[in-house]
Design a protein around this motif. Structure first.
Motif, PDB file in Angstrom:
ATOM      1  N   ASP A   1     -68.859  25.080 -24.598  1.00 26.65           N
ATOM      2  CA  ASP A   1     -67.671  24.797 -25.415  1.00 26.65           C
ATOM      3  C   ASP A   1     -67.977  24.956 -26.899  1.00 26.65           C
ATOM      4  OD1 ASP A   1     -66.154  24.274 -23.177  1.00 26.65           O
ATOM      5  OD2 ASP A   1     -66.303  22.088 -23.333  1.00 26.65           O
ATOM      6  N   VAL A   2     -69.122  24.429 -27.334  1.00 33.29           N
ATOM      7  CA  VAL A   2     -69.489  24.499 -28.751  1.00 33.29           C
ATOM      8  C   VAL A   2     -69.789  25.945 -29.150  1.00 33.29           C
ATOM      9  CG1 VAL A   2     -71.167  23.771 -30.492  1.00 33.29           C
ATOM     10  CG2 VAL A   2     -70.337  22.126 -28.797  1.00 33.29           C
ATOM     11  N   VAL A   3     -70.518  26.653 -28.317  1.00 32.29           N
ATOM     12  CA  VAL A   3     -70.851  28.049 -28.619  1.00 32.29           C
ATOM     13  C   VAL A   3     -69.588  28.881 -28.770  1.00 32.29           C
ATOM     14  CG1 VAL A   3     -71.855  30.153 -27.633  1.00 32.29           C
ATOM     15  CG2 VAL A   3     -73.179  28.028 -27.639  1.00 32.29           C
ATOM     16  N   GLU A   4     -68.620  28.684 -27.897  1.00 35.74           N
ATOM     17  CA  GLU A   4     -67.397  29.482 -27.943  1.00 35.74           C
ATOM     18  C   GLU A   4     -66.534  29.162 -29.161  1.00 35.74           C
ATOM     19  OE1 GLU A   4     -65.316  29.328 -24.258  1.00 35.74           O
ATOM     20  OE2 GLU A   4     -66.959  30.246 -23.120  1.00 35.74           O
TER      21      GLU A   4
ATOM     22  N   ALA B   1     -62.100  20.556 -33.085  1.00 33.04           N
ATOM     23  CA  ALA B   1     -62.382  21.210 -31.801  1.00 33.04           C
ATOM     24  C   ALA B   1     -63.713  20.740 -31.220  1.00 33.04           C
ATOM     25  CB  ALA B   1     -62.388  22.729 -31.980  1.00 33.04           C
ATOM     26  N   VAL B   2     -64.710  20.570 -32.075  1.00 32.35           N
ATOM     27  CA  VAL B   2     -66.008  20.109 -31.588  1.00 32.35           C
ATOM     28  C   VAL B   2     -65.933  18.643 -31.186  1.00 32.35           C
ATOM     29  CG1 VAL B   2     -68.465  19.972 -32.075  1.00 32.35           C
ATOM     30  CG2 VAL B   2     -67.105  21.740 -33.154  1.00 32.35           C
ATOM     31  N   LYS B   3     -65.214  17.858 -31.957  1.00 33.07           N
ATOM     32  CA  LYS B   3     -65.064  16.443 -31.602  1.00 33.07           C
ATOM     33  C   LYS B   3     -64.369  16.288 -30.253  1.00 33.07           C
ATOM     34  CE  LYS B   3     -65.201  14.728 -36.351  1.00 33.07           C
ATOM     35  NZ  LYS B   3     -64.518  13.985 -37.435  1.00 33.07           N
ATOM     36  N   GLU B   4     -63.434  17.175 -29.955  1.00 31.38           N
ATOM     37  CA  GLU B   4     -62.792  17.161 -28.640  1.00 31.38           C
ATOM     38  C   GLU B   4     -63.788  17.550 -27.553  1.00 31.38           C
ATOM     39  OE1 GLU B   4     -59.795  16.194 -27.415  1.00 31.38           O
ATOM     40  OE2 GLU B   4     -59.608  15.292 -29.406  1.00 31.38           O
ATOM     41  N   ALA B   5     -64.647  18.508 -27.847  1.00 33.66           N
ATOM     42  CA  ALA B   5     -65.676  18.913 -26.885  1.00 33.66           C
ATOM     43  C   ALA B   5     -66.630  17.755 -26.596  1.00 33.66           C
ATOM     44  CB  ALA B   5     -66.451  20.122 -27.409  1.00 33.66           C
ATOM     45  N   ILE B   6     -66.948  16.968 -27.622  1.00 37.23           N
ATOM     46  CA  ILE B   6     -67.818  15.807 -27.440  1.00 37.23           C
ATOM     47  C   ILE B   6     -67.127  14.759 -26.574  1.00 37.23           C
ATOM     48  CG2 ILE B   6     -68.931  13.882 -28.652  1.00 37.23           C
ATOM     49  CD1 ILE B   6     -69.456  15.840 -30.984  1.00 37.23           C
TER      50      ILE B   6
ATOM     51  N   THR C   1     -76.116  29.978 -24.629  1.00 35.78           N
ATOM     52  CA  THR C   1     -75.726  28.731 -23.970  1.00 35.78           C
ATOM     53  C   THR C   1     -76.828  28.226 -23.053  1.00 35.78           C
ATOM     54  OG1 THR C   1     -73.362  29.257 -24.081  1.00 35.78           O
ATOM     55  CG2 THR C   1     -74.055  27.680 -22.405  1.00 35.78           C
ATOM     56  N   GLU C   2     -77.392  29.108 -22.245  1.00 35.47           N
ATOM     57  CA  GLU C   2     -78.451  28.682 -21.329  1.00 35.47           C
ATOM     58  C   GLU C   2     -79.681  28.222 -22.109  1.00 35.47           C
ATOM     59  OE1 GLU C   2     -79.921  30.257 -17.172  1.00 35.47           O
ATOM     60  OE2 GLU C   2     -80.762  31.528 -18.760  1.00 35.47           O
ATOM     61  N   TYR C   3     -80.025  28.933 -23.167  1.00 33.95           N
ATOM     62  CA  TYR C   3     -81.186  28.590 -23.987  1.00 33.95           C
ATOM     63  C   TYR C   3     -81.033  27.183 -24.577  1.00 33.95           C
ATOM     64  CZ  TYR C   3     -85.043  29.567 -27.258  1.00 33.95           C
ATOM     65  OH  TYR C   3     -86.233  29.546 -27.950  1.00 33.95           O
ATOM     66  N   LEU C   4     -79.887  26.925 -25.170  1.00 36.95           N
ATOM     67  CA  LEU C   4     -79.667  25.624 -25.811  1.00 36.95           C
ATOM     68  C   LEU C   4     -79.543  24.512 -24.781  1.00 36.95           C
ATOM     69  CD1 LEU C   4     -77.177  26.695 -28.622  1.00 36.95           C
ATOM     70  CD2 LEU C   4     -79.653  26.376 -28.787  1.00 36.95           C
TER      71      LEU C   4
ATOM     72  N   HIS D   1     -75.598  25.326 -40.044  1.00 32.18           N
ATOM     73  CA  HIS D   1     -75.497  26.101 -38.808  1.00 32.18           C
ATOM     74  C   HIS D   1     -75.033  25.204 -37.656  1.00 32.18           C
ATOM     75  CE1 HIS D   1     -76.382  28.920 -35.601  1.00 32.18           C
ATOM     76  NE2 HIS D   1     -76.699  29.842 -36.500  1.00 32.18           N
ATOM     77  N   PRO D   2     -74.094  25.671 -36.844  1.00 37.99           N
ATOM     78  CA  PRO D   2     -73.614  24.821 -35.741  1.00 37.99           C
ATOM     79  C   PRO D   2     -74.708  24.450 -34.754  1.00 37.99           C
ATOM     80  CG  PRO D   2     -72.755  27.078 -35.544  1.00 37.99           C
ATOM     81  CD  PRO D   2     -73.352  26.950 -36.908  1.00 37.99           C
ATOM     82  N   VAL D   3     -75.686  25.320 -34.542  1.00 38.41           N
ATOM     83  CA  VAL D   3     -76.760  24.995 -33.601  1.00 38.41           C
ATOM     84  C   VAL D   3     -77.679  23.926 -34.184  1.00 38.41           C
ATOM     85  CG1 VAL D   3     -78.783  25.920 -32.391  1.00 38.41           C
ATOM     86  CG2 VAL D   3     -76.628  27.204 -32.406  1.00 38.41           C
ATOM     87  N   TYR D   4     -77.894  23.936 -35.483  1.00 41.65           N
ATOM     88  CA  TYR D   4     -78.650  22.856 -36.124  1.00 41.65           C
ATOM     89  C   TYR D   4     -77.945  21.522 -35.883  1.00 41.65           C
ATOM     90  CZ  TYR D   4     -80.764  20.023 -39.863  1.00 41.65           C
ATOM     91  OH  TYR D   4     -81.393  19.030 -40.569  1.00 41.65           O
TER      92      TYR D   4
END
Length: 688
Positions: free
Chosen positions: A503-506, A644-649, A551-554, A409-412
């Motif tokens: 960014d990650v959520v989207e 995409a996630v690595k770019e967000a990081i 997003t706000e929760y995380l 899971h991406p949130v994990y």
């Protein structure tokens, strides 16, 4: 069943032996080769086997990897897996072994057609069979039926390991296994354990605290207290400023903004009836020619109320009765934008035996009144602001994460760096800090039963909004308070984390409907609500409906585990080491009349030498950074594989660097730097 023998390609162990065993009938010959690279911690690896599976449960031959005849495995183990029919995209690597424990960092697979798959693992292989998932993050509703079933099995297995328990009345739920029985994946690693042990004892050597152990004598005077630091260099440190200026009204007020507990102060909109301060009492402290009521209307009056301590049973330890009270402090923003105290009442009940102390009172009356406030603040800070609102809630999020979110899971993947070592440090705290034999059991004003009651009161105030930094600032009316660097820096960090999480959520949630249909994320938030004793969902949501809500929760989860913990943890030694500035307990009752306090009474109110040394040792150990600390945004255990996630990081890193530079420039103009929320000093997780 056919088997074949071949030599492994381990760098240091050329004689390791690999056996391949047929998995399915289609493997009659061996002419296709899958190249597999297993990266390990290098210790404890014995014979094991590998099997590759695609998303439809087609599998390769089972390949046995035997320990080399001479020496052991290297950290990088190369394996060839053979077959006659190419699988689909590799989704799982099955590791099978017998009775050993070793750490797997990641696995890489190159197929016969040249496709490459990454399998981030970063966990202990301590079971007979472990399935490592390919690194692409996926929502549960987007899986094949086979992988959905695997996710369900994974979570059912985790629920057996990460079991809830409420250890003490009033406390949130926590993980059931105790310190020595925690799952390997959440225990301290060898380096962390070594440093934690070292830091625990280092201060006793540096400050020679052993000379004060079991010494229940009072300090003679302030010069006697300073002898604690004979072997410790305080020059040009914040601690030096504290020792010199702790008794000034400016230093007292400054700490409500930027000290260890910068969350108690709020704007006073109306004086409470229980605190009957009049204009006549404080007019000598007001500098603008306005009445007290006019100063309140102008927004220049602030208040700190320790009502949460009212009526709690005080501690008794070492044959000494300690004392506890619930003071109220009124503060004023003067003409030079300094927040200073102008009135203190040492109880919640006004009256003849609860006088309101003022700056123009007897020197020791005013000094002792301020010290009572600081002692109350110490206990609320340690038990509520610090322990409950960072440590214990982070553990709730962590347990719920393991119980409800698959490793795919991406949130994990997003959250796991921000709960690193949290269960382990909390298990240590339950033994060394809040047990009957721990620091608070021996040297705090609050009794064991009182701690339970305090936790119950504080836990009832927890809401999701109370964990959202901008909301907390607004709720206390502190948007425009001067020189509130905790607020200024915290807002920058919150925005940076929020942008990154968004960014990650989207990337993974194309729309709100994706959030609503994600059974794992819905299970996660519901389980958090249960862990925080809010099973009806009155204060924490039991479902999320939009990407914005997620997003706000995380963001709240990550901010409180990283920035908020840093803000209330790493200044402890600097602010609390000078005992009169933050006494852990008081040994004399609060004065009920003015004019009866002298230096002797003051010194006898302070913690004795033994308790003082315990406070110094505890705050020192809790204020240390790890040698190889993982600061905010540092993710060496990269679980995401998508570009995409690595770019967000990378974008997150860039923003954090900008915040660091901004804080550094601001601090150059300050007498006392505020660094606790500089991103390069914020660890990712609650780990100390």
């Amino acid at each position: 069943m056919q088997t074949s023998m071949m030599t492994s390609k381990t760098e240091e162990s050329p004689l390791a032996v690999i056996q391949t065993t047929e998995c399915a009938a289609q493997y009659a010959d061996t002419n296709l080769i899958y190249n597999v690279l297993v990266s390990t911690g290098g210790v404890g690896v014995r014979d094991f086997s590998l099997t590759l599976l695609d998303s439809n449960n087609h599998c390769s031959v089972k390949t046995l990897v035997n320990k080399p005849v001479y020496g052991g495995f290297s950290k990088e183990i190369s394996v060839e897996i053979t077959g006659t029919k190419e699988l689909g995209d590799i989704a799982l690597v099955k590791i099978e072994q017998d009775n050993c424990q070793w750490f797997c960092m990641h696995i890489k697979v190159k197929t016969p057609s040249g496709k490459c798959f990454e399998f981030p693992c970063y966990r202990w292989i301590d079971k007979n069979e472990v399935l490592v998932r390919e690194g692409s993050a996926r929502l549960p509703q987007d899986e094949t039926e086979f992988l959905k079933k695997r996710r369900q099995e994974e979570l059912e297995s985790r629920k057996e390991i990460f079991r809830w328990i409420q250890r003490r009345p009033g406390f949130p739920q926590s993980i059931e296994p105790t310190l020595n029985k925690l799952p390997l994946d959440v225990q301290f690693d060898e380096e962390k354990q070594s440093e934690f042990t070292k830091n625990t004892y280092e201060v006793f050597v540096k400050l020679d605290l052993g000379r004060y152990k079991d010494s229940f004598q009072s300090w003679k005077d302030f010069a006697d207290l300073e002898k604690i630091f004979t072997n410790y260099e305080t020059k040009n440190t914040l601690l030096e400023n504290v020792i010199q200026d702790w008794n000034t009204d400016y230093m007292f007020g400054y700490q409500f903004l930027n000290g260890c507990n910068p969350v108690m102060i709020r704007k006073c909109m109306k004086l409470p009836d229980k605190f009957p301060v009049t204009h006549e009492m404080v007019k000598g402290s007001l500098q603008r020619g306005l009445t007290l009521q006019d100063e309140i209307k102008k927004g220049n009056i602030y208040i700190a109320d320790y009502e949460i301590l009212a009526g709690l049973p005080a501690n008794k330890a070492k044959n000494t009765q300690y004392y506890l009270t619930a003071p109220i402090c009124l503060l004023y923003n003067n003409r030079v934008n300094q927040i200073v105290p102008i009135a203190i009442q040492l109880s919640q009940t006004p009256g003849e035996k609860s006088p309101i102390f003022l700056p123009d009172d007897n020197e020791y009356d005013w000094m002792l009144a301020k010290m009572w406030v600081k002692s109350s603040d110490f206990n609320v800070h340690q038990l509520v602001t610090h322990l409950l609102k960072t440590h214990l809630i982070s553990e709730v999020f962590e347990v719920a994460m393991y119980r409800q979110l698959s490793a795919a899971h991406p949130v994990y993947k997003l959250l796991i760096p921000h709960v690193r070592f949290t269960m382990a440090i909390n298990a240590e705290a339950r033994i060394k800090l809040i047990s009957d034999d721990g620091f608070f059991g021996k040297s705090s004003s609050v009794s064991g039963n009182g701690i339970d009651q305090l936790m119950e009161r504080a836990t009832k105030t927890l809401t999701l909004k109370s964990l959202c930094f901008p909301e907390t600032i607004k709720a206390r009316g502190m948007e425009n308070a001067p020189k509130y660097y905790y607020r200024d820096d915290g807002m920058m960090i919150w925005k940076a984390i929020h942008c990154f999480v968004s960014d990650v959520v989207e990337i993974y949630y194309a729309g709100d409907e994706k959030v609503q249909k994600d059974v794992e994320i819905q299970g996660f938030v519901k389980n958090v609500s249960f862990g925080l004793l809010d099973s009806k969902g009155e204060k924490f949501p039991q479902s999320l409906n939009t990407r914005a809500e997620l997003t706000e929760y995380l963001t709240a989860v990550i901010f409180n585990a990283s920035a908020q913990h840093a803000a209330v943890n790493f200044g402890q030694f600097e602010w609390d080491a000078w005992i009169p500035n933050s006494p852990s307990t008081m040994r004399k009752p609060p004065p009920i009349k003015k004019g009866e306090v002298d230096l002797k009474y003051f010194m006898e109110s302070l913690p004795d030498r033994d308790s003082s040394s315990g406070a110094l040792g505890t705050t020192w150990a809790l204020s240390r950074f790890q040698k190889n600390e993982r600061y905010l945004g540092m993710y060496p255990d990269m679980r995401f594989t998508e570009p995409a996630v690595k770019e967000a990081i990378k974008k997150f890193h860039k923003k954090l660097n900008e915040v660091t530079d901004s804080i550094k420039r601001r601090n150059e103009g300050l007498t006392m730097e505020y660094c606790y929320l500089s991103p390069n000093k914020i660890p990712n997780s609650v780990a100390i």
